[in-house]
Design a protein around this motif. Structure first.
Motif, PDB file in Angstrom:
ATOM      1  N   VAL A   1       0.863  -1.017   0.329  1.00 23.50           N
ATOM      2  CA  VAL A   1      -0.095   0.138   0.309  1.00 23.50           C
ATOM      3  C   VAL A   1       0.800   1.279   0.488  1.00 23.50           C
ATOM      4  O   VAL A   1       0.852   2.131  -0.844  1.00 23.50           O
ATOM      5  CB  VAL A   1      -1.186   0.174   1.215  1.00 23.50           C
ATOM      6  N   THR A   2       1.912   1.631   0.902  1.00 22.75           N
ATOM      7  CA  THR A   2       2.360   2.087   0.884  1.00 22.75           C
ATOM      8  C   THR A   2       3.144   2.783  -0.545  1.00 22.75           C
ATOM      9  O   THR A   2       3.939   3.481  -0.738  1.00 22.75           O
ATOM     10  CB  THR A   2       4.218   2.755   2.201  1.00 22.75           C
ATOM     11  N   ALA A   3       3.930   1.323  -0.943  1.00 22.37           N
ATOM     12  CA  ALA A   3       4.751   1.835  -2.255  1.00 22.37           C
ATOM     13  C   ALA A   3       3.823   2.637  -3.420  1.00 22.37           C
ATOM     14  O   ALA A   3       4.665   2.545  -4.521  1.00 22.37           O
ATOM     15  CB  ALA A   3       5.122   0.519  -2.094  1.00 22.37           C
ATOM     16  N   GLY A   4       2.595   2.500  -3.402  1.00 18.42           N
ATOM     17  CA  GLY A   4       1.900   2.556  -4.422  1.00 18.42           C
ATOM     18  C   GLY A   4       0.758   3.241  -4.584  1.00 18.42           C
ATOM     19  O   GLY A   4      -0.247   3.775  -5.340  1.00 18.42           O
ATOM     20  N   GLN A   5       1.361   4.857  -3.307  1.00 17.64           N
ATOM     21  CA  GLN A   5       0.718   6.314  -3.173  1.00 17.64           C
ATOM     22  C   GLN A   5       0.833   6.700  -4.397  1.00 17.64           C
ATOM     23  O   GLN A   5       2.043   7.181  -4.687  1.00 17.64           O
ATOM     24  CB  GLN A   5       1.391   6.429  -1.303  1.00 17.64           C
ATOM     25  N   PRO A   6      -0.092   7.368  -4.761  1.00 14.81           N
ATOM     26  CA  PRO A   6       0.149   8.077  -5.563  1.00 14.81           C
ATOM     27  C   PRO A   6       0.836   9.717  -5.414  1.00 14.81           C
ATOM     28  O   PRO A   6       1.631   9.895  -4.261  1.00 14.81           O
ATOM     29  CB  PRO A   6      -1.388   9.010  -5.419  1.00 14.81           C
ATOM     30  N   VAL A   7       1.379  10.183  -6.362  1.00 13.07           N
ATOM     31  CA  VAL A   7       2.564  10.979  -5.960  1.00 13.07           C
ATOM     32  C   VAL A   7       1.509  12.924  -5.815  1.00 13.07           C
ATOM     33  O   VAL A   7       1.037  13.081  -6.618  1.00 13.07           O
ATOM     34  CB  VAL A   7       3.465  11.319  -7.412  1.00 13.07           C
ATOM     35  N   ASN A   8       2.905  12.956  -4.975  1.00 14.38           N
ATOM     36  CA  ASN A   8       1.822  14.833  -4.575  1.00 14.38           C
ATOM     37  C   ASN A   8       2.258  15.479  -5.979  1.00 14.38           C
ATOM     38  O   ASN A   8       3.328  15.512  -6.833  1.00 14.38           O
ATOM     39  CB  ASN A   8       2.650  15.011  -3.836  1.00 14.38           C
ATOM     40  N   PRO A   9       1.871  15.564  -6.826  1.00 13.87           N
ATOM     41  CA  PRO A   9       1.297  16.937  -7.711  1.00 13.87           C
ATOM     42  C   PRO A   9       2.325  18.304  -7.655  1.00 13.87           C
ATOM     43  O   PRO A   9       2.743  18.464  -9.525  1.00 13.87           O
ATOM     44  CB  PRO A   9      -0.205  16.988  -8.912  1.00 13.87           C
ATOM     45  N   ALA A  10       2.399  18.661  -6.900  1.00  9.99           N
ATOM     46  CA  ALA A  10       2.902  19.470  -6.014  1.00  9.99           C
ATOM     47  C   ALA A  10       4.484  19.733  -5.531  1.00  9.99           C
ATOM     48  O   ALA A  10       4.949  20.789  -4.767  1.00  9.99           O
ATOM     49  CB  ALA A  10       1.909  20.885  -6.377  1.00  9.99           C
ATOM     50  N   ALA A  11       4.308  18.625  -5.026  1.00  9.12           N
ATOM     51  CA  ALA A  11       5.790  17.753  -4.230  1.00  9.12           C
ATOM     52  C   ALA A  11       7.151  18.634  -5.140  1.00  9.12           C
ATOM     53  O   ALA A  11       7.559  18.487  -6.207  1.00  9.12           O
ATOM     54  CB  ALA A  11       6.585  17.219  -4.281  1.00  9.12           C
ATOM     55  N   PRO A  12       8.159  19.069  -4.220  1.00 11.19           N
ATOM     56  CA  PRO A  12       8.869  19.800  -4.515  1.00 11.19           C
ATOM     57  C   PRO A  12       9.882  19.222  -5.328  1.00 11.19           C
ATOM     58  O   PRO A  12      10.795  19.630  -5.973  1.00 11.19           O
ATOM     59  CB  PRO A  12      10.003  20.699  -3.230  1.00 11.19           C
ATOM     60  N   THR A  13      10.469  17.679  -4.901  1.00 13.03           N
ATOM     61  CA  THR A  13      11.747  16.461  -5.165  1.00 13.03           C
ATOM     62  C   THR A  13      10.638  15.642  -6.448  1.00 13.03           C
ATOM     63  O   THR A  13      11.266  15.034  -6.870  1.00 13.03           O
ATOM     64  CB  THR A  13      12.105  16.521  -4.410  1.00 13.03           C
ATOM     65  N   THR A  14       9.743  15.559  -6.243  1.00 13.82           N
ATOM     66  CA  THR A  14       8.592  14.796  -7.724  1.00 13.82           C
ATOM     67  C   THR A  14       8.410  15.035  -8.365  1.00 13.82           C
ATOM     68  O   THR A  14       7.729  15.773  -8.461  1.00 13.82           O
ATOM     69  CB  THR A  14       8.210  13.533  -6.628  1.00 13.82           C
ATOM     70  N   PRO A  15       8.290  14.820 -10.072  1.00 12.34           N
ATOM     71  CA  PRO A  15       7.074  15.362 -10.681  1.00 12.34           C
ATOM     72  C   PRO A  15       5.496  14.948 -10.684  1.00 12.34           C
ATOM     73  O   PRO A  15       5.757  13.792  -9.982  1.00 12.34           O
ATOM     74  CB  PRO A  15       7.893  14.573 -12.326  1.00 12.34           C
ATOM     75  N   ALA A  16       4.476  15.199 -11.260  1.00 15.31           N
ATOM     76  CA  ALA A  16       3.530  14.913 -11.715  1.00 15.31           C
ATOM     77  C   ALA A  16       3.204  13.080 -11.826  1.00 15.31           C
ATOM     78  O   ALA A  16       4.626  13.145 -13.128  1.00 15.31           O
ATOM     79  CB  ALA A  16       2.404  15.347 -11.984  1.00 15.31           C
ATOM     80  N   SER A  17       2.872  11.894 -11.617  1.00 13.81           N
ATOM     81  CA  SER A  17       2.792  11.252 -12.662  1.00 13.81           C
ATOM     82  C   SER A  17       1.050  10.929 -12.675  1.00 13.81           C
ATOM     83  O   SER A  17      -0.035  11.348 -12.034  1.00 13.81           O
ATOM     84  CB  SER A  17       2.968   9.821 -11.485  1.00 13.81           C
ATOM     85  N   PRO A  18       0.715   9.959 -13.330  1.00 12.15           N
ATOM     86  CA  PRO A  18      -0.908  10.174 -14.054  1.00 12.15           C
ATOM     87  C   PRO A  18      -1.720   9.224 -13.180  1.00 12.15           C
ATOM     88  O   PRO A  18      -1.303   8.294 -12.233  1.00 12.15           O
ATOM     89  CB  PRO A  18      -1.072   8.400 -15.427  1.00 12.15           C
ATOM     90  N   ALA A  19      -3.046   9.159 -12.595  1.00  8.53           N
ATOM     91  CA  ALA A  19      -3.491   8.865 -11.760  1.00  8.53           C
ATOM     92  C   ALA A  19      -5.202   8.718 -12.268  1.00  8.53           C
ATOM     93  O   ALA A  19      -5.292   9.841 -12.807  1.00  8.53           O
ATOM     94  CB  ALA A  19      -3.963   9.851 -10.795  1.00  8.53           C
ATOM     95  N   PRO A  20      -5.487   7.840 -11.830  1.00 14.98           N
ATOM     96  CA  PRO A  20      -7.247   8.115 -12.096  1.00 14.98           C
ATOM     97  C   PRO A  20      -7.980   8.919 -12.006  1.00 14.98           C
ATOM     98  O   PRO A  20      -7.489   9.529 -10.956  1.00 14.98           O
ATOM     99  CB  PRO A  20      -7.927   6.313 -11.210  1.00 14.98           C
ATOM    100  N   SER A  21      -8.518   9.648 -13.205  1.00 14.09           N
ATOM    101  CA  SER A  21      -9.232  10.978 -12.932  1.00 14.09           C
ATOM    102  C   SER A  21     -10.688  11.147 -12.358  1.00 14.09           C
ATOM    103  O   SER A  21     -11.531   9.993 -12.137  1.00 14.09           O
ATOM    104  CB  SER A  21      -9.478  11.542 -14.219  1.00 14.09           C
ATOM    105  N   THR A  22     -11.293  11.488 -11.570  1.00 13.91           N
ATOM    106  CA  THR A  22     -11.971  11.791  -9.988  1.00 13.91           C
ATOM    107  C   THR A  22     -12.524  12.935 -11.032  1.00 13.91           C
ATOM    108  O   THR A  22     -12.054  13.432 -10.994  1.00 13.91           O
ATOM    109  CB  THR A  22     -12.196  11.271  -9.375  1.00 13.91           C
ATOM    110  N   THR A  23     -13.842  12.656 -10.804  1.00 14.59           N
ATOM    111  CA  THR A  23     -14.759  14.057 -10.921  1.00 14.59           C
ATOM    112  C   THR A  23     -16.272  14.098 -10.097  1.00 14.59           C
ATOM    113  O   THR A  23     -17.081  13.461  -9.551  1.00 14.59           O
ATOM    114  CB  THR A  23     -15.636  14.037 -12.399  1.00 14.59           C
ATOM    115  N   ALA A  24     -15.968  15.751  -9.483  1.00 15.04           N
ATOM    116  CA  ALA A  24     -16.737  15.340  -8.828  1.00 15.04           C
ATOM    117  C   ALA A  24     -16.919  17.215  -8.249  1.00 15.04           C
ATOM    118  O   ALA A  24     -16.162  18.593  -8.798  1.00 15.04           O
ATOM    119  CB  ALA A  24     -16.355  15.338  -7.419  1.00 15.04           C
ATOM    120  N   ARG A  25     -18.167  17.321  -8.469  1.00 16.40           N
ATOM    121  CA  ARG A  25     -18.853  19.412  -7.923  1.00 16.40           C
ATOM    122  C   ARG A  25     -18.059  19.997  -7.203  1.00 16.40           C
ATOM    123  O   ARG A  25     -17.270  19.002  -5.798  1.00 16.40           O
ATOM    124  CB  ARG A  25     -20.196  19.281  -7.717  1.00 16.40           C
ATOM    125  N   ARG A  26     -17.770  20.890  -6.475  1.00 21.52           N
ATOM    126  CA  ARG A  26     -16.405  22.105  -6.451  1.00 21.52           C
ATOM    127  C   ARG A  26     -17.135  21.909  -4.854  1.00 21.52           C
ATOM    128  O   ARG A  26     -18.710  22.189  -4.368  1.00 21.52           O
ATOM    129  CB  ARG A  26     -16.676  23.168  -6.155  1.00 21.52           C
TER     130      ARG A  26
END
Length: 378
Positions: free
Chosen positions: A353-378
């Motif tokens: 579980v911990t190894a497969g976590q999504p990447v923070n798209p704004a993290a200072p040291t790592t680039p964004a990676s694709p993740a399943p897209s979800t749609t929800a109203r604001r």
């Protein structure tokens, strides 16, 4: 005091207690704030001398009375679980902060299951994406109206159709974990809390501009006020692939930032600042009835005092795109089941579980990676 396990007691003047191991060495109370709820507990716990002014602020829901006994067994080893929800209600001051239109309803904009280990010195926080499709059980809404079960519904709809008790029941069915406590905070309460502690500092590797959340943030380190912090934890269109999974990663960063800020502002030596924070928080939360007093929150804060940011494991429920709708997600097998199994056994989150976590798209040291897209109203 010798090492001994203490038996559970009903909430009272000392607050709810869970059986645990205690040591002779007593450490100073520190802000073990792994969620906004943790900060609520820490702040209220140190403000006991203002009990009579703060106690009436807290709103509560009698979860136990509404759900009865058809629930997972409560832990007997001293561990316990808290469901923390961020409501997206637009009522009152929330409307001007949140934008959008939900009519008279509210959904759970953010959901975290907090599992506190039996020794109360570590915790695992699991974020549940709000667009996760789950089997929603039959519930009774706040008005007493029956809400029928459905085979597949977004997780955040449980709060909308059945209130806090239905959200707890849905979470317990999903996880197999008994939710010992419940804490809910709304948009205005979160923004007010951030202002009360003097803001929060975040660092991003990218510019974030999200016209929906109202966030306009340059790359680098920024100190945010309450409205900006709220926009930060709600933004998703302005960073990464626009999914809810990326937003959850921003929320995790905010939790760490809040923890550091609370530790640095000297709440425990500044009565005026302490009262401001405690008054803001107790006016903004809804809890289960067992926590609906300053003394109860004090007791829980005492139990959590050994937990700091380094003792937290923060993960997102493993999910995959829903076969029926690419804009929704479902719990991913077998990792999701392994995570809940581990927490029921009071074990750390599995490496899978911990190894497969999504990447923070704004993290200072790592680039964004694709993740399943979800749609929800604001």
């Amino acid at each position: 005091m010798s090492d001994a396990q203490q038996q559970n007691e009903a909430p009272g003047a000392g607050g709810p207690r869970h059986r645990r191991v205690r040591t002779r060495r007593q450490k100073a109370l520190r802000a073990g704030a792994f969620t906004v709820a943790g900060l609520v507990l820490a702040g209220a716990g140190t403000a006991g001398y203002l009990y009579w002014r703060l106690n009436a602020n807290i709103k509560s829901v009698d979860i136990d009375a509404q759900l009865g006994t058809a629930r997972p067994s409560a832990p007997t080893d001293g561990s316990f679980n808290v469901l923390v929800l961020g409501s997206d209600s637009r009522s009152g001051a929330n409307g001007s902060l949140a934008g959008g239109d939900t009519g008279d309803t509210a959904r759970s904009d953010t959901a975290m299951v907090v599992h506190v280990a039996q020794d109360h010195r570590s915790a695992t926080v699991v974020s549940i994406p709000r667009d996760t499709l789950v089997a929603r059980p039959a519930c009774t809404g706040p008005s007493g109206k029956a809400v029928p079960a459905v085979k597949s519904a977004m997780f955040n709809s449980a709060f909308e159709v059945g209130g806090a008790a239905c959200a707890v029941k849905t979470t317990e069915q999903l996880t197999g974990l008994r939710m010992n406590h419940y804490v809910e905070i709304d948009f205005a309460g979160f923004a007010g809390f951030i202002n009360a502690i003097g803001g929060a500092t975040v660092t991003t590797s990218v510019n974030i501009h999200d016209k929906d959340s109202g966030l306009d943030l340059p790359a680098g380190t920024s100190h945010l006020n309450g409205d900006q912090a709220l926009a930060f934890v709600r933004t998703r269109h302005g960073v990464g692939d626009g999914s809810d999974l990326g937003r959850i990663e921003l929320q995790k960063q905010m939790v760490k930032s809040i923890t550091k800020q609370v530790s640095s502002v000297g709440l425990f030596t500044n009565p005026a600042k302490l009262y401001s924070v405690a008054s803001t928080l107790t006016s903004s939360i809804t809890t289960d009835s067992a926590l609906a007093s300053v003394s109860a929150l004090t007791g829980l804060a005492e139990e959590l005092k050994g937990i700091g940011p380094d003792q937290l494991t923060m993960v997102t429920l493993p999910v995959a795109p829903a076969p029926t709708d690419p804009n929704r997600v479902v719990a991913k097998a077998p990792e999701a089941g392994q995570l809940w199994d581990a927490l029921r056994a009071d074990q750390p989150a599995p490496a899978a579980v911990t190894a497969g976590q999504p990447v923070n798209p704004a993290a200072p040291t790592t680039p964004a990676s694709p993740a399943p897209s979800t749609t929800a109203r604001r």
